[in-house]
Motif scaffolding. Sequence first.
Motif, PDB file in Angstrom:
ATOM      1  N   GLU A 395      95.489  57.756  18.518  1.00 24.60           N
ATOM      2  CA  GLU A 395      94.690  58.785  17.850  1.00 24.60           C
ATOM      3  C   GLU A 395      93.359  58.251  17.321  1.00 24.60           C
ATOM      4  OE1 GLU A 395      97.119  60.400  14.805  1.00 24.60           O
ATOM      5  OE2 GLU A 395      98.592  61.283  16.181  1.00 24.60           O
ATOM      6  N   ARG A 396      93.261  56.950  17.079  1.00 24.30           N
ATOM      7  CA  ARG A 396      92.037  56.393  16.500  1.00 24.30           C
ATOM      8  C   ARG A 396      90.852  56.489  17.446  1.00 24.30           C
ATOM      9  NH1 ARG A 396      91.835  50.940  15.101  1.00 24.30           N
ATOM     10  NH2 ARG A 396      90.037  51.519  13.838  1.00 24.30           N
ATOM     11  N   MET A 397      91.149  56.632  18.748  1.00 22.60           N
ATOM     12  CA  MET A 397      90.074  56.703  19.726  1.00 22.60           C
ATOM     13  C   MET A 397      89.090  57.833  19.421  1.00 22.60           C
ATOM     14  SD  MET A 397      90.407  57.522  23.795  1.00 22.60           S
ATOM     15  CE  MET A 397      90.913  59.195  23.376  1.00 22.60           C
ATOM     16  N   ALA A 398      89.585  58.929  18.837  1.00 23.54           N
ATOM     17  CA  ALA A 398      88.746  60.104  18.597  1.00 23.54           C
ATOM     18  C   ALA A 398      87.557  59.787  17.699  1.00 23.54           C
ATOM     19  CB  ALA A 398      89.586  61.226  17.986  1.00 23.54           C
ATOM     20  N   SER A 399      87.717  58.829  16.780  1.00 24.50           N
ATOM     21  CA  SER A 399      86.636  58.509  15.852  1.00 24.50           C
ATOM     22  C   SER A 399      85.470  57.812  16.543  1.00 24.50           C
ATOM     23  CB  SER A 399      87.164  57.637  14.710  1.00 24.50           C
ATOM     24  OG  SER A 399      87.670  56.417  15.211  1.00 24.50           O
ATOM     25  N   PHE A 400      85.680  57.309  17.761  1.00 22.81           N
ATOM     26  CA  PHE A 400      84.612  56.619  18.482  1.00 22.81           C
ATOM     27  C   PHE A 400      83.941  57.508  19.530  1.00 22.81           C
ATOM     28  CE2 PHE A 400      87.490  53.361  16.952  1.00 22.81           C
ATOM     29  CZ  PHE A 400      86.623  52.438  16.383  1.00 22.81           C
ATOM     30  N   LEU A 401      84.500  58.690  19.760  1.00 19.39           N
ATOM     31  CA  LEU A 401      83.927  59.575  20.773  1.00 19.39           C
ATOM     32  C   LEU A 401      82.477  59.982  20.473  1.00 19.39           C
ATOM     33  CD1 LEU A 401      86.989  61.863  21.644  1.00 19.39           C
ATOM     34  CD2 LEU A 401      85.975  60.039  23.027  1.00 19.39           C
ATOM     35  N   PRO A 402      82.107  60.227  19.187  1.00 16.84           N
ATOM     36  CA  PRO A 402      80.696  60.564  18.931  1.00 16.84           C
ATOM     37  C   PRO A 402      79.726  59.474  19.380  1.00 16.84           C
ATOM     38  CG  PRO A 402      82.045  61.162  17.048  1.00 16.84           C
ATOM     39  CD  PRO A 402      82.924  60.385  17.969  1.00 16.84           C
ATOM     40  N   ILE A 403      80.128  58.200  19.248  1.00 17.25           N
ATOM     41  CA  ILE A 403      79.264  57.106  19.690  1.00 17.25           C
ATOM     42  C   ILE A 403      79.087  57.163  21.202  1.00 17.25           C
ATOM     43  CG2 ILE A 403      79.004  54.595  19.804  1.00 17.25           C
ATOM     44  CD1 ILE A 403      80.605  54.385  17.245  1.00 17.25           C
ATOM     45  N   VAL A 404      80.208  57.397  21.900  1.00 15.37           N
ATOM     46  CA  VAL A 404      80.143  57.500  23.361  1.00 15.37           C
ATOM     47  C   VAL A 404      79.252  58.672  23.772  1.00 15.37           C
ATOM     48  CG1 VAL A 404      81.480  57.849  25.465  1.00 15.37           C
ATOM     49  CG2 VAL A 404      82.409  56.438  23.627  1.00 15.37           C
ATOM     50  N   SER A 405      79.397  59.782  23.047  1.00 11.86           N
ATOM     51  CA  SER A 405      78.597  60.962  23.373  1.00 11.86           C
ATOM     52  C   SER A 405      77.114  60.690  23.188  1.00 11.86           C
ATOM     53  CB  SER A 405      79.040  62.134  22.498  1.00 11.86           C
ATOM     54  OG  SER A 405      78.262  63.287  22.759  1.00 11.86           O
ATOM     55  N   GLN A 406      76.779  59.996  22.102  1.00 14.12           N
ATOM     56  CA  GLN A 406      75.384  59.689  21.829  1.00 14.12           C
ATOM     57  C   GLN A 406      74.802  58.739  22.876  1.00 14.12           C
ATOM     58  OE1 GLN A 406      74.743  58.101  17.944  1.00 14.12           O
ATOM     59  NE2 GLN A 406      72.531  57.879  18.202  1.00 14.12           N
ATOM     60  N   LEU A 407      75.560  57.674  23.202  1.00 10.82           N
ATOM     61  CA  LEU A 407      75.106  56.726  24.217  1.00 10.82           C
ATOM     62  C   LEU A 407      75.056  57.365  25.599  1.00 10.82           C
ATOM     63  CD1 LEU A 407      77.017  53.495  23.109  1.00 10.82           C
ATOM     64  CD2 LEU A 407      74.553  53.920  22.937  1.00 10.82           C
ATOM     65  N   PRO A 413      78.746  57.011  31.484  1.00 11.21           N
ATOM     66  CA  PRO A 413      79.975  56.720  30.712  1.00 11.21           C
ATOM     67  C   PRO A 413      80.752  55.521  31.235  1.00 11.21           C
ATOM     68  CG  PRO A 413      79.745  59.071  31.077  1.00 11.21           C
ATOM     69  CD  PRO A 413      78.657  58.424  31.893  1.00 11.21           C
ATOM     70  N   HIS A 414      80.748  55.328  32.564  1.00  7.46           N
ATOM     71  CA  HIS A 414      81.462  54.177  33.112  1.00  7.46           C
ATOM     72  C   HIS A 414      80.813  52.872  32.661  1.00  7.46           C
ATOM     73  CE1 HIS A 414      82.832  57.384  35.842  1.00  7.46           C
ATOM     74  NE2 HIS A 414      83.900  56.622  36.038  1.00  7.46           N
ATOM     75  N   ALA A 415      79.482  52.860  32.615  1.00  3.41           N
ATOM     76  CA  ALA A 415      78.788  51.659  32.176  1.00  3.41           C
ATOM     77  C   ALA A 415      79.046  51.381  30.697  1.00  3.41           C
ATOM     78  CB  ALA A 415      77.286  51.810  32.434  1.00  3.41           C
ATOM     79  N   ILE A 416      79.138  52.446  29.898  1.00  3.94           N
ATOM     80  CA  ILE A 416      79.435  52.293  28.465  1.00  3.94           C
ATOM     81  C   ILE A 416      80.814  51.663  28.286  1.00  3.94           C
ATOM     82  CG2 ILE A 416      79.811  53.525  26.298  1.00  3.94           C
ATOM     83  CD1 ILE A 416      77.852  55.662  27.348  1.00  3.94           C
ATOM     84  N   ALA A 417      81.802  52.166  29.029  1.00  5.63           N
ATOM     85  CA  ALA A 417      83.167  51.625  28.928  1.00  5.63           C
ATOM     86  C   ALA A 417      83.207  50.170  29.367  1.00  5.63           C
ATOM     87  CB  ALA A 417      84.124  52.468  29.769  1.00  5.63           C
ATOM     88  N   ALA A 418      82.487  49.846  30.457  1.00  8.45           N
ATOM     89  CA  ALA A 418      82.479  48.469  30.951  1.00  8.45           C
ATOM     90  C   ALA A 418      81.832  47.529  29.933  1.00  8.45           C
ATOM     91  CB  ALA A 418      81.743  48.399  32.284  1.00  8.45           C
ATOM     92  N   ALA A 419      80.759  47.986  29.284  1.00  6.64           N
ATOM     93  CA  ALA A 419      80.091  47.152  28.284  1.00  6.64           C
ATOM     94  C   ALA A 419      80.992  46.905  27.083  1.00  6.64           C
ATOM     95  CB  ALA A 419      78.790  47.834  27.842  1.00  6.64           C
ATOM     96  N   GLN A 422      83.508  44.354  28.039  1.00  7.90           N
ATOM     97  CA  GLN A 422      82.900  43.035  28.088  1.00  7.90           C
ATOM     98  C   GLN A 422      82.795  42.423  26.697  1.00  7.90           C
ATOM     99  OE1 GLN A 422      79.060  42.833  30.012  1.00  7.90           O
ATOM    100  NE2 GLN A 422      78.507  40.985  28.863  1.00  7.90           N
ATOM    101  N   MET A 423      82.450  43.243  25.689  1.00  8.46           N
ATOM    102  CA  MET A 423      82.361  42.749  24.323  1.00  8.46           C
ATOM    103  C   MET A 423      83.708  42.263  23.821  1.00  8.46           C
ATOM    104  SD  MET A 423      79.849  45.673  22.707  1.00  8.46           S
ATOM    105  CE  MET A 423      80.178  45.105  21.033  1.00  8.46           C
ATOM    106  N   VAL A 424      84.746  43.060  24.083  1.00 16.57           N
ATOM    107  CA  VAL A 424      86.100  42.667  23.657  1.00 16.57           C
ATOM    108  C   VAL A 424      86.530  41.397  24.366  1.00 16.57           C
ATOM    109  CG1 VAL A 424      88.524  43.352  23.644  1.00 16.57           C
ATOM    110  CG2 VAL A 424      86.754  45.031  23.113  1.00 16.57           C
ATOM    111  N   TYR A 425      86.265  41.346  25.657  1.00 12.21           N
ATOM    112  CA  TYR A 425      86.673  40.202  26.470  1.00 12.21           C
ATOM    113  C   TYR A 425      86.013  38.908  25.983  1.00 12.21           C
ATOM    114  CZ  TYR A 425      87.112  37.219  30.600  1.00 12.21           C
ATOM    115  OH  TYR A 425      87.379  36.180  31.446  1.00 12.21           O
ATOM    116  N   ASP A 426      84.702  38.967  25.744  1.00 11.64           N
ATOM    117  CA  ASP A 426      83.968  37.769  25.333  1.00 11.64           C
ATOM    118  C   ASP A 426      84.417  37.253  23.970  1.00 11.64           C
ATOM    119  OD1 ASP A 426      82.524  37.789  27.662  1.00 11.64           O
ATOM    120  OD2 ASP A 426      80.767  38.801  26.811  1.00 11.64           O
ATOM    121  N   LYS A 427      84.860  38.163  23.102  1.00 10.16           N
ATOM    122  CA  LYS A 427      85.241  37.760  21.750  1.00 10.16           C
ATOM    123  C   LYS A 427      86.691  37.285  21.655  1.00 10.16           C
ATOM    124  CE  LYS A 427      81.935  40.639  19.214  1.00 10.16           C
ATOM    125  NZ  LYS A 427      81.757  41.734  18.226  1.00 10.16           N
TER     126      LYS A 427
END
Length: 467
Positions: A395-407, A413-419, A422-427
């Motif tokens: 359910e927490r995913m919903a709080s991040f949808l506005p950021i995805v919508s803005q970007l 959208p596929h590039a946003i998800a991949a980026a 990548q951030m999670v992977y690198d950290k």
Amino acid sequence: MTLSFKDLGISEALVQHLEAIGFVSPTAIQSQAIPHLLASRDVLGQAQTGTGKTAAFSLPILERLDPNNPAVQALVLTPTRELALQVCQSIRSFNNDNRIRVVPIYGGQAIDRQLQRLQQAAQIVVGTPGRVLDLLSRGDLKLAQVNWLVLDEADEMLNMGFIDDVEKILSQAPAERQTAFFSATMPLTVRRLVNRFLKSPITVTIEQPKAAPNRINQVAYLVPRGWTKIKALQPILELEDPESALIFVRTRRTAAELTNQLQAAGHSVDEYHGDLSQVQRERLLLRLRQRQVRWVVATDIAARGIHVEDLSHVINFDLPDSLENYVHRIGRTGRAGKEGTAISLIQPLERRKLRDIERHVRQSLEVRSIPTRTQVEARYLEKLQGELREALAGERMASFLPIVSQLGEEYDPHAIAAAALQMVYDKTRPNWTQADYYPEESSATRDSQAPKPKPVKRSKTSASRNS
């Protein structure tokens, strides 16, 4: 037909209590030993740890002792303080009568505290031979009314040099008593003890080696020539990523060295061996049970008191000296019908030992090479994908949808998800820069095994918006 505890002769009240705590069907050792013990027969039981031995001897004792008599009526001897505490806790969980008290006595704790518990009342005493003999010599522990005497892990007790203490304790207990020995193996020293102190015993044997391979995935990793085992273990742990593991070593020094190396690499691990104080051991066991530490590096003798539910892996960093100990080790995972993994590190000169193990367990072990960096990285990406699926279902995913919508006004959208991935992977990825931990691999191998990025498919909406 599956037997119930009631079929074995356990009273209705105790059966109801057992069902309430999740004990419904008896194990093989319980089914075979309990009726004989209830019938006042001496029993010699051969079974590995994890087969239910504690319930096999404690349920008949709980059924037949007198709760109104505060004297010690049953004595259980164990080789280590950790096992004494574990057996004591198990008996307390089986007990449905608050008049019955179970007291552990062992070295490493102030004797005055244990004396106080004994003086209050203790129908069942669980202890290590040294402390039991100490209290007997002082006159603080009295065995005059002992009707049951149990020797648990008899082979290990004698291996640790307790045979003289055990013989003295058995000799001081009343001759008219019921005696039970339980042991993973039956060496000559145990047989001699049986012949001397048990009366026409019923022998109960549970063949653990035949059952263990059915639920335990046994794997051997071949350590390359010139490599240390510590160097070889690192990529194996990165690939396997055990949720919980016991890593067995032969010496205390190796336990300390390996623990230091793994901690330096950022792993959640601690050591467990004979040099630790009792307070340190109990604190580590608590952390392990509460999942505050994932892996424990342990020597064989010290590890006798470690029992963890749902242990995912057993790792033989050093192969054990005996085939029986191999089965005993791997039997700590894959319990209660669940699957487990047993990993052994094999050096080139140990191939003969590997063949002996395979003959003993009647199964060929899969022999693997040390994982390459590409294999470990692919495994990590697979794990990351699984975690992503869990997040998509939350359910927490919903709080991040506005950021995805803005970007999404600027990017696909596929590039946003991949980026974001990548951030999670690198950290969070393991330290791939430590190339020395991985075998050499050609560029062709890396190219063929590397995960291929999927082409980004733009939706019709985004395509029309950007055209």
